[in-house]
Design a protein around this motif. Structure first.
Motif, PDB file in Angstrom:
ATOM      1  N   PRO A   1       0.820  -1.222   0.000  1.00 26.71           N
ATOM      2  CA  PRO A   1       0.000   0.000   0.000  1.00 26.71           C
ATOM      3  C   PRO A   1       0.852   1.270   0.000  1.00 26.71           C
ATOM      4  O   PRO A   1       1.725   1.446   0.835  1.00 26.71           O
ATOM      5  CB  PRO A   1      -0.807  -0.130   1.303  1.00 26.71           C
ATOM      6  N   GLY A   2       0.572   2.125  -0.971  1.00 27.73           N
ATOM      7  CA  GLY A   2       1.264   3.405  -1.040  1.00 27.73           C
ATOM      8  C   GLY A   2       2.634   3.363  -1.680  1.00 27.73           C
ATOM      9  O   GLY A   2       3.335   4.376  -1.690  1.00 27.73           O
ATOM     10  N   HIS A   3       3.047   2.193  -2.197  1.00 23.14           N
ATOM     11  CA  HIS A   3       4.378   2.101  -2.783  1.00 23.14           C
ATOM     12  C   HIS A   3       4.343   1.319  -4.104  1.00 23.14           C
ATOM     13  O   HIS A   3       3.498   0.442  -4.308  1.00 23.14           O
ATOM     14  CB  HIS A   3       5.353   1.388  -1.831  1.00 23.14           C
TER      15      HIS A   3
ATOM     16  N   VAL B   1      -0.227  16.696  -6.217  1.00 24.14           N
ATOM     17  CA  VAL B   1       0.389  15.395  -6.455  1.00 24.14           C
ATOM     18  C   VAL B   1       1.238  15.054  -5.240  1.00 24.14           C
ATOM     19  O   VAL B   1       1.910  15.915  -4.667  1.00 24.14           O
ATOM     20  CB  VAL B   1       1.248  15.410  -7.749  1.00 24.14           C
ATOM     21  N   GLY B   2       1.164  13.761  -4.838  1.00 26.44           N
ATOM     22  CA  GLY B   2       1.910  13.333  -3.660  1.00 26.44           C
ATOM     23  C   GLY B   2       1.563  11.912  -3.278  1.00 26.44           C
ATOM     24  O   GLY B   2       0.813  11.225  -3.975  1.00 26.44           O
ATOM     25  N   PRO B   3       2.075  11.442  -2.155  1.00 24.15           N
ATOM     26  CA  PRO B   3       1.794  10.092  -1.701  1.00 24.15           C
ATOM     27  C   PRO B   3       0.285   9.898  -1.466  1.00 24.15           C
ATOM     28  O   PRO B   3      -0.404  10.792  -0.977  1.00 24.15           O
ATOM     29  CB  PRO B   3       2.568   9.975  -0.389  1.00 24.15           C
TER      30      PRO B   3
ATOM     31  N   VAL C   1      10.198 -13.385  -1.726  1.00 22.36           N
ATOM     32  CA  VAL C   1      10.889 -12.609  -2.769  1.00 22.36           C
ATOM     33  C   VAL C   1      11.755 -11.552  -2.103  1.00 22.36           C
ATOM     34  O   VAL C   1      11.523 -11.150  -0.957  1.00 22.36           O
ATOM     35  CB  VAL C   1       9.888 -11.932  -3.735  1.00 22.36           C
ATOM     36  N   ARG C   2      12.762 -11.105  -2.838  1.00 24.33           N
ATOM     37  CA  ARG C   2      13.663 -10.064  -2.347  1.00 24.33           C
ATOM     38  C   ARG C   2      13.243  -8.718  -2.921  1.00 24.33           C
ATOM     39  O   ARG C   2      13.005  -8.592  -4.125  1.00 24.33           O
ATOM     40  CB  ARG C   2      15.104 -10.379  -2.770  1.00 24.33           C
ATOM     41  N   VAL C   3      13.116  -7.720  -2.037  1.00 24.24           N
ATOM     42  CA  VAL C   3      12.741  -6.371  -2.470  1.00 24.24           C
ATOM     43  C   VAL C   3      13.971  -5.689  -3.050  1.00 24.24           C
ATOM     44  O   VAL C   3      14.992  -5.513  -2.372  1.00 24.24           O
ATOM     45  CB  VAL C   3      12.168  -5.554  -1.294  1.00 24.24           C
ATOM     46  N   VAL C   4      13.888  -5.330  -4.321  1.00 19.71           N
ATOM     47  CA  VAL C   4      14.985  -4.646  -5.002  1.00 19.71           C
ATOM     48  C   VAL C   4      14.879  -3.141  -4.808  1.00 19.71           C
ATOM     49  O   VAL C   4      15.872  -2.454  -4.553  1.00 19.71           O
ATOM     50  CB  VAL C   4      14.985  -4.995  -6.501  1.00 19.71           C
ATOM     51  N   GLN C   5      13.666  -2.583  -4.937  1.00 18.93           N
ATOM     52  CA  GLN C   5      13.469  -1.134  -4.803  1.00 18.93           C
ATOM     53  C   GLN C   5      12.045  -0.869  -4.335  1.00 18.93           C
ATOM     54  O   GLN C   5      11.103  -1.571  -4.740  1.00 18.93           O
ATOM     55  CB  GLN C   5      13.730  -0.435  -6.134  1.00 18.93           C
ATOM     56  N   ARG C   6      11.893   0.106  -3.472  1.00 18.57           N
ATOM     57  CA  ARG C   6      10.581   0.500  -2.964  1.00 18.57           C
ATOM     58  C   ARG C   6      10.427   2.010  -3.163  1.00 18.57           C
ATOM     59  O   ARG C   6      11.229   2.789  -2.652  1.00 18.57           O
ATOM     60  CB  ARG C   6      10.447   0.132  -1.492  1.00 18.57           C
ATOM     61  N   GLU C   7       9.417   2.426  -3.930  1.00 19.09           N
ATOM     62  CA  GLU C   7       9.186   3.838  -4.221  1.00 19.09           C
ATOM     63  C   GLU C   7       7.804   4.246  -3.731  1.00 19.09           C
ATOM     64  O   GLU C   7       6.846   3.471  -3.840  1.00 19.09           O
ATOM     65  CB  GLU C   7       9.279   4.100  -5.727  1.00 19.09           C
ATOM     66  N   VAL C   8       7.744   5.471  -3.196  1.00 21.44           N
ATOM     67  CA  VAL C   8       6.452   5.994  -2.752  1.00 21.44           C
ATOM     68  C   VAL C   8       5.548   6.191  -3.961  1.00 21.44           C
ATOM     69  O   VAL C   8       5.952   6.797  -4.961  1.00 21.44           O
ATOM     70  CB  VAL C   8       6.626   7.323  -1.990  1.00 21.44           C
ATOM     71  N   MET C   9       4.339   5.687  -3.886  1.00 21.53           N
ATOM     72  CA  MET C   9       3.386   5.813  -4.987  1.00 21.53           C
ATOM     73  C   MET C   9       2.791   7.223  -4.983  1.00 21.53           C
ATOM     74  O   MET C   9       2.296   7.696  -3.966  1.00 21.53           O
ATOM     75  CB  MET C   9       2.269   4.773  -4.827  1.00 21.53           C
ATOM     76  N   GLN C  10       2.869   7.901  -6.141  1.00 24.51           N
ATOM     77  CA  GLN C  10       2.338   9.247  -6.277  1.00 24.51           C
ATOM     78  C   GLN C  10       0.939   9.202  -6.916  1.00 24.51           C
ATOM     79  O   GLN C  10       0.661   8.371  -7.769  1.00 24.51           O
ATOM     80  CB  GLN C  10       3.265  10.082  -7.162  1.00 24.51           C
ATOM     81  N   ALA C  11       0.096  10.119  -6.454  1.00 27.79           N
ATOM     82  CA  ALA C  11      -1.259  10.219  -7.014  1.00 27.79           C
ATOM     83  C   ALA C  11      -1.624  11.689  -7.134  1.00 27.79           C
ATOM     84  O   ALA C  11      -0.925  12.574  -6.624  1.00 27.79           O
ATOM     85  CB  ALA C  11      -2.257   9.489  -6.125  1.00 27.79           C
ATOM     86  N   GLN C  12      -2.718  11.960  -7.826  1.00 29.44           N
ATOM     87  CA  GLN C  12      -3.209  13.326  -7.973  1.00 29.44           C
ATOM     88  C   GLN C  12      -4.580  13.457  -7.327  1.00 29.44           C
ATOM     89  O   GLN C  12      -5.366  12.505  -7.295  1.00 29.44           O
ATOM     90  CB  GLN C  12      -3.291  13.717  -9.451  1.00 29.44           C
ATOM     91  N   LYS C  13      -4.843  14.690  -6.838  1.00 30.99           N
ATOM     92  CA  LYS C  13      -6.136  14.954  -6.206  1.00 30.99           C
ATOM     93  C   LYS C  13      -6.436  16.439  -6.311  1.00 30.99           C
ATOM     94  O   LYS C  13      -5.568  17.286  -6.024  1.00 30.99           O
ATOM     95  CB  LYS C  13      -6.100  14.512  -4.735  1.00 30.99           C
TER      96      LYS C  13
END
Length: 280
Positions: free
Chosen positions: A133-135, A230-232, A191-203
């Protein structure tokens, strides 16, 4: 030597007979007891590459015999089992067999007849799906091997996991309805996490203009009614409106609006307003 053995032979035979009668009477009068035991159900005759399902884990035995055999730890060798030697793949019905020490009798076994299923152990690759959630999550591998009875492997559609912020995510096989298939094994099971990025959305949220200083009077203010941010995802969900602060001064002018936003959130484009302001 032989003569000595034959001396008083009738008396010796009579004594031996008397001893036998006493032993028999003692055994005949020995107290009888019953006892109930729970034993794991062992499965014999299963070949390598086969799997058994549907059988109870334990059975209940009621035993009867001399109290000296029934009581204490004398029944540690009692076992219950089904023998599947020669059984083909598919459903089967078998009687429960019980191994007993000499002198002990089986009164009842529950259940006495069991049903199960014998299947070949097979494997199949499943796609991996990780909820974060959120990423946006980048992980590897993208698929894993499901190993287990053919019927369960055929039901499996994917391996799923939930990201809780660690370096690895544990996986579970599920069917088409999302129900876990606990008897299936996964290889690998994480599984191994390679990269985790904050998910961006618009409102889009309403824009609220800040009050001017008490020394100024607003004659006219034309500002957008809303602004797109735009943001998390989680941060945007908590924003219901945005406060905008212009440059306050007497005159007619266009001013950029300073938006009061939480960290990590920004407007998709600069925002400005037109103002006509007079001194009080």
């Amino acid at each position: 030597m032989i003569r000595r053995l034959l001396d008083h032979l009738p008396e010796k035979l009579l004594a031996l007979l008397a001893a036998g009668l006493v032993w028999y009477q003692l055994r005949a009068s020995e107290p009888i007891a019953e006892r109930t035991l729970t034993r794991p159900l062992q499965v014999l005759g299963v070949r390598q590459g086969q799997s058994v399902s549907g059988l109870p884990q334990t059975v209940e035995l009621r035993l009867r015999g001399p109290a000296r055999l029934i009581e204490g730890n004398n029944l540690s060798t009692v076992n219950a089992y089904v023998d599947l030697s020669g059984v083909g793949e598919g459903a089967f019905v078998r009687n429960v067999q019980v191994g007993l020490p000499a002198g002990v009798r089986l009164v009842a076994v529950e259940p006495g007849r069991v049903e199960g299923r014998l299947e070949a152990v097979v494997s199949r690759r499943l796609p991996v799906e990780v909820h974060s959630p959120g990423h946006w999550l980048h992980f590897e591998p993208a698929s894993v091997q499901a190993i287990g009875p053919r019927g369960l492997v055929d039901q499996a559609v994917r391996a799923v996991g939930v990201d809780i912020g660690g370096a690895q995510v544990r996986l579970f096989p599920v069917d088409a309805t999302g129900e876990p298939l606990e008897s299936l094994a996964l290889n690998p099971d994480q599984v191994r996490v390679v990269q985790r990025e904050v998910m961006q959305a618009q409102k889009a949220v309403p824009l609220v203009l800040a009050e001017p200083p008490t020394s100024l009077r607003v004659l006219e203010a034309r500002v957008p009614s809303s602004v797109t941010l735009v943001g998390p995802v989680a941060v945007l969900a908590s924003i219901t409106q945005v406060r905008a602060v212009p440059e306050w001064r007497p005159g007619s002018y266009t001013s950029p609006l300073q938006l009061q936003l939480p960290q990590g959130v920004q407007a998709t484009a600069p925002v400005q307003g037109n103002f006509r302001v007079a001194a009080r």
